[in-house]
Write a protein that holds these residues in place. Sequence first.
Motif, PDB file in Angstrom:
ATOM      1  N   LYS A  15      20.099  -3.257  15.320  1.00 19.47           N
ATOM      2  CA  LYS A  15      19.719  -2.188  14.294  1.00 19.47           C
ATOM      3  C   LYS A  15      19.028  -1.000  15.028  1.00 19.47           C
ATOM      4  CE  LYS A  15      17.178  -5.288  11.940  1.00 19.47           C
ATOM      5  NZ  LYS A  15      17.852  -6.678  12.246  1.00 19.47           N
ATOM      6  N   THR A  16      17.915  -1.560  15.811  1.00 19.12           N
ATOM      7  CA  THR A  16      17.039  -0.441  16.440  1.00 19.12           C
ATOM      8  C   THR A  16      18.090   0.286  17.638  1.00 19.12           C
ATOM      9  OG1 THR A  16      15.246  -1.840  16.421  1.00 19.12           O
ATOM     10  CG2 THR A  16      14.982   0.108  17.793  1.00 19.12           C
ATOM     11  N   ASP A  38      10.048  -0.648  10.910  1.00 14.59           N
ATOM     12  CA  ASP A  38       9.811  -2.278  11.156  1.00 14.59           C
ATOM     13  C   ASP A  38       8.520  -2.510  11.862  1.00 14.59           C
ATOM     14  OD1 ASP A  38       9.710  -4.865  12.442  1.00 14.59           O
ATOM     15  OD2 ASP A  38      11.857  -4.155  13.635  1.00 14.59           O
ATOM     16  N   ASP A  84      14.841   2.774  10.760  1.00 11.17           N
ATOM     17  CA  ASP A  84      15.113   1.548  11.397  1.00 11.17           C
ATOM     18  C   ASP A  84      14.183   0.537  10.506  1.00 11.17           C
ATOM     19  OD1 ASP A  84      15.841  -0.345  13.345  1.00 11.17           O
ATOM     20  OD2 ASP A  84      13.978  -0.154  14.700  1.00 11.17           O
TER      21      ASP A  84
HETATM   22 MG   LIG Z   1      14.777  -3.781  15.616  1.00 11.41          MG
END
Ligand SMILES: [Mg+2]
Length: 225
Positions: A15-16, A38, A84
């Motif tokens: 994801k990041t 996050d 994110d």
């Molecule tokens: Mg992440």
Amino acid sequence: MPVISFATSKGGAGKTTSAIVLGTELAQGTDVIMIDADPAHRLSRWSTLSPLPERLGVITSGGERSIQDEIARAQRQATFVIIDLEGSASRLTSFAIAESDLVIIPSGEEQQDADAAIETLAEIEMEGRARRRPIPTAILFARTSAAVKSKLEKHIHRELSRAGRVMQTELHRRTAFSSLHNAGGGLRQLDPADVNGIDKALVNAQSYVSEIIDILEESRHAQTA
Ligand SMILES: [Mg+2]
Ligand SMILES: Nc1ncnc2c1ncn2[C@@H]1O[C@H](COP(=O)(O)OP(=O)(O)OP(=O)(O)O)[C@@H](O)[C@H]1O
């Protein structure tokens, strides 16, 4: 201005990293704000490592009480807003998804990734029902090998293609992508003396970004049709 979130319940799916590649590349040509939603704050950490592209801003979300305002403010300031998200379902995740024009679900080619992607698709669908608005999604194969697919990998691709829209472009497993977490900045700021394969990673990143723009265009047309 489009809001693009990265979500999947599988930790470490990409994801990041995929968000950073999208944000830094888009910021070559336009204003982009990335929101770190996050609580582990890996995106914020990355943003302090080295100077960011001029047209990229990163903000750390204050959490579920402020995320909606943060998104609205970012939309007024930038052409693209990228969020994110953490891996687990939370009110913060669900508020961000509800505001998204596109949710990208990164997945590796393993069963656990595929299971998490399917679970995440179901959560987004429920969120869309609750808000009476379908939320566009796209599955992104990330951290994949550029080599010929194995039987298992082909099976995972088929399974996810049945579950939702799968992006044609994959973000392959490349040192240039993982190096961003050490070096900070985008692919274009990496030093070729330190990192191999920056050129290939850039070509990969460009087709990834242009496919995302195409998907956003398509879903905008679908909504106005
Ligand atoms: Mg992440
Ligand atoms: N395309 C890629 N090529 C090489 N390495 C990658 C790629 N995508 C992710 N990685 C590496 O995999 C690890 C996990 O990636 P990342 O942090 O992006 O996943 P995540 O889904 O954000 O994880 P989390 O759920 O913990 O937030 C990192 O070490 C990252 O460098």
